[in-house]
Design an enzyme around this catalytic site. Structure first.
Site, short mmCIF file in Angstrom:
data_model
loop_
_atom_site.label_atom_id
_atom_site.label_comp_id
_atom_site.label_asym_id
_atom_site.label_seq_id
_atom_site.Cartn_x
_atom_site.Cartn_y
_atom_site.Cartn_z
N PRO A 340 0.85 -1.19 0.00
CA PRO A 340 0.00 0.00 0.00
C PRO A 340 0.89 1.24 0.00
O PRO A 340 1.54 1.56 0.99
CB PRO A 340 -0.81 -0.12 1.30
N ASP A 516 5.86 2.18 2.34
CA ASP A 516 4.92 1.09 2.58
C ASP A 516 4.11 1.44 3.83
O ASP A 516 4.64 1.43 4.94
CB ASP A 516 5.71 -0.22 2.78
N HIS A 517 2.85 1.73 3.64
CA HIS A 517 2.04 2.23 4.75
C HIS A 517 1.72 1.14 5.78
O HIS A 517 1.14 1.42 6.83
CB HIS A 517 0.75 2.86 4.21
N ARG A 518 2.11 -0.09 5.49
CA ARG A 518 1.93 -1.14 6.51
C ARG A 518 2.99 -1.01 7.60
O ARG A 518 2.79 -1.44 8.72
CB ARG A 518 2.06 -2.54 5.88
N ILE A 520 5.27 2.05 7.69
CA ILE A 520 5.58 3.45 7.93
C ILE A 520 4.29 4.25 8.05
O ILE A 520 3.39 4.11 7.20
CB ILE A 520 6.38 4.03 6.72
#
Ligand code: CAO
Length: 544
Positions: A340, A516-518, A520
């Site tokens: 994501p 990577d929004h998982r 960060i």
């Protein structure tokens, strides 16, 4: 041996139809009733079965030709033993069938000479599997048409599927009770057919039946028609998972070809009229699958991009992808689909950095080292990774942990004639600008010469993609998973910047940070970017 000519059979009222498929190849063995060609009018398609067994000598029509009843289609060479269905069958002498079950008695045939009493038959939408209203998107019949049982009358479309509503009877269309754009549901009235008494249901509906698109109120009408034939789903974009291949729009010969080749027709895009899947669609699918396994087997239910024969629009040329391009393509797709992404942007004021860099030119010439902004970027990224360790993590395979790395290696995208390569500058946090510049020169050189070793490209923690020498004002780089961050850098530009009392010309460098929004959060990314901008804007901080 004899050569028999097969002709176009009765088309049920259609004057001329198109040949849309030739199902066999000259020399093929033909069984009685094997489909020879597929014809299509603007209302329906039909397979023409062979009235002879033997072998196909040649077709007498071409794919795409327009034909009418009686036109010659094909020559079939029949063997002595084979029997023509068009010839008079000799009177059968019943052999005693000792082991076999007795033959069922022939069904009584309706007496052809009986006076034909005609009545009217209401056709309604059969059970479509829900009570919801669906759109009528196509009327496939016209008043006066002769339809056979199973012929498509209208096409309905829900948000999940497109359905052909087949006729539950054979007869002549005398009234159409719905219009394109109407909302119909199970039981809604579609048309009235004039049928012979032998065909008609018990209930004959008066011509003054309730008009357009109202529901049939008579419970005895709806079930009669509904049970007679179910709608044929011809495409179901949102419901393909687990759907049987009966749900796709394709003729028997195409289905047979797909079965032989092990192709799931749900995955094939039809290029025929109304999306009908044709033989060449199956061929193209197989060709594409062989040449590019990654593009066809995403395995995640993602609709595939149709394979198009571009040569039909103009001159084309097929250029082979290099191994690196193929690998990059599948890695990019993998990363794009798995991660994501969020990208955030900022500018760094590199006016002083550039002054300092230029001041190194003479020294650099003596050392044989060219110092570009990329060396400062690598150095600043390494320091920012040190200060913001969230960016120096990767998701663990178990999905329950993140792995914190205590080393800092920075990958650098290099544009090479064979494709994109990402060599890694090891322990970038422990190196000075000269050493990093040397690494950049040697690794970029090796990448362009195709001489990188696997170990040169392993162990990266974060990637820099610099398009500064090429141009652009910003872009959204794709994270090089399992890393969690990548910095895209575009071309520096002189811009007027307000310094509190006036606009001053400053050299600004556009930075684009994807993460990577998982792993960060936006806050982490904001801190990383702010730190990076500070280091680039005042390189004295790099020494701390
Ligand atoms: N703005 C303006 N000028 C820049 C710049 C920037 N952000 N970055 C570099 N430059 C200048 C350099 O200063 C150099 O000019 P001078 O010789 O006058 O100083 C010039 O551009 C040439 O740079 P270079 O490309 O030879 O070397 P580099 O160190 O800047 O870059 C490398 C090295 C390997 C990063 C680069 O050559 C490269 O391949 N970049 C492409 C990366 C890429 O393809 N990314 C996309 C990946 S996703 O598809």
């Amino acid at each position: 041996m004899a050569v028999e000519i097969v002709t176009v059979p009765d088309l049920g009222g259609a004057e001329s139809v198109d040949v849309i498929e030739l199902n066999l190849t000259p020399g093929d063995a033909v069984e009685l009733e094997d489909s020879l060609i597929v014809l299509e009018s603007d209302k329906a398609s039909m397979d023409v079965p062979s009235p002879f067994a033997g072998s196909l000598v040649k077709y007498l029509v071409a794919d795409g030709a327009t034909v009418k009843v009686g036109d010659a289609i094909a020559e079939i060479e029949t063997g002595a033993a084979e029997q023509s269905a068009q010839e008079e069958a000799p009177v059968e002498e019943e052999e005693p069938q000792l082991d076999k079950e007795p033959k069922p008695e022939k069904e009584p045939q309706p007496a052809a000479e009986a006076p034909s009493v005609e009545s009217e038959q209401l056709i309604v939408v059969p059970d479509i599997g829900s009570d919801d209203e669906v759109d009528l998107i196509e009327i496939s019949i016209a008043i006066g048409d002769q339809v056979e049982e199973g012929d498509t009358l209208v096409v309905l479309e829900s948000d999940k599927a497109t359905m052909d509503v087949p006729s539950s009877h054979s007869g002549k269309v005398i009234k159409i009770l719905a219009a394109e754009g109407d909302k119909l549901r199970t039981g809604s009235q579609v048309a009235i057919l004039q049928v012979s008494n032998a065909e008609a249901e018990v209930i004959a509906v008066p011509v003054e039946a309730t008009p357009v698109a109202t529901e049939a109120k008579s419970p005895s009408v709806a079930p009669a028609a509904a049970s007679a034939s179910a709608p044929t789903v011809i495409s179901a974009p949102a419901a393909t998972e687990g759907s049987a291949s009966a749900d796709v729009y394709a003729g028997p010969s195409v289905r047979m070809l797909a079965r032989e080749l092990g192709v799931s027709l749900e995955k094939v895009s039809g290029t025929g009229p109304r999306g009908r899947i044709q033989k060449n669609d199956v061929d193209s699918y197989v060709k594409n699958a062989l040449n590019n396994p990654a593009s066809t087997s995403t395995g995640s239910g993602i609709p595939e991009v149709p394979v198009v024969d571009f040569s039909q629009f103009g001159e084309t040329e097929s250029i082979k992808l290099t191994k690196i391009q193929k690998l990059t393509g599948s890695n990019m797709q993998r990363n794009w689909l798995n991660v994501p992404h969020v990208t955030q942007f900022d500018d760094a004021d590199i006016t002083e950095l550039e002054d300092f860099r230029k001041s190194l030119k003479t020294e650099g010439e003596k050392r044989g080292i060219r110092v570009t902004p990329v060396a400062f970027l690598i150095k600043a990224i390494a320091a920012s990774l040190h200060a913001n360790p969230e960016f120096n993590r990767s998701l663990a395979g178990d999905g329950e942990h993140v792995i914190q790395k205590h080393y800092i290696n920075v990958g650098m995208a290099v544009d090479t004639p064979r494709g994109l390569m990402v060599p890694v500058i090891k322990d970038a946090n422990e190196k000075g600008i000269w050493e990093i510049s040397e690494d950049i020169m040697s690794l970029a050189g090796l990448a362009r010469d195709g001489k990188l070793k696997p170990s040169d490209m392993q162990g990266g923690c974060f990637t820099l993609s610099s398009l500064g020498a090429i141009g652009g004002t910003g872009f959204t780089p794709i994270v090089n998973a399992p890393e969690v961050g990548i910095l895209g850098v575009s071309k520096s530009q002189m811009k007027p910047v307000w310094n509190g009392s006036e606009f001053a010309p400053r050299l600004t460098l556009p930075l684009c940070l994807s993460y990577d929004h998982r792993v960060i959060n936006g806050g982490d990314a904001g801190r990383f970017m702010t730190h990076l901008v500070k280091l680039l804007s005042d390189i004295r901080y790099l020494a701390l």
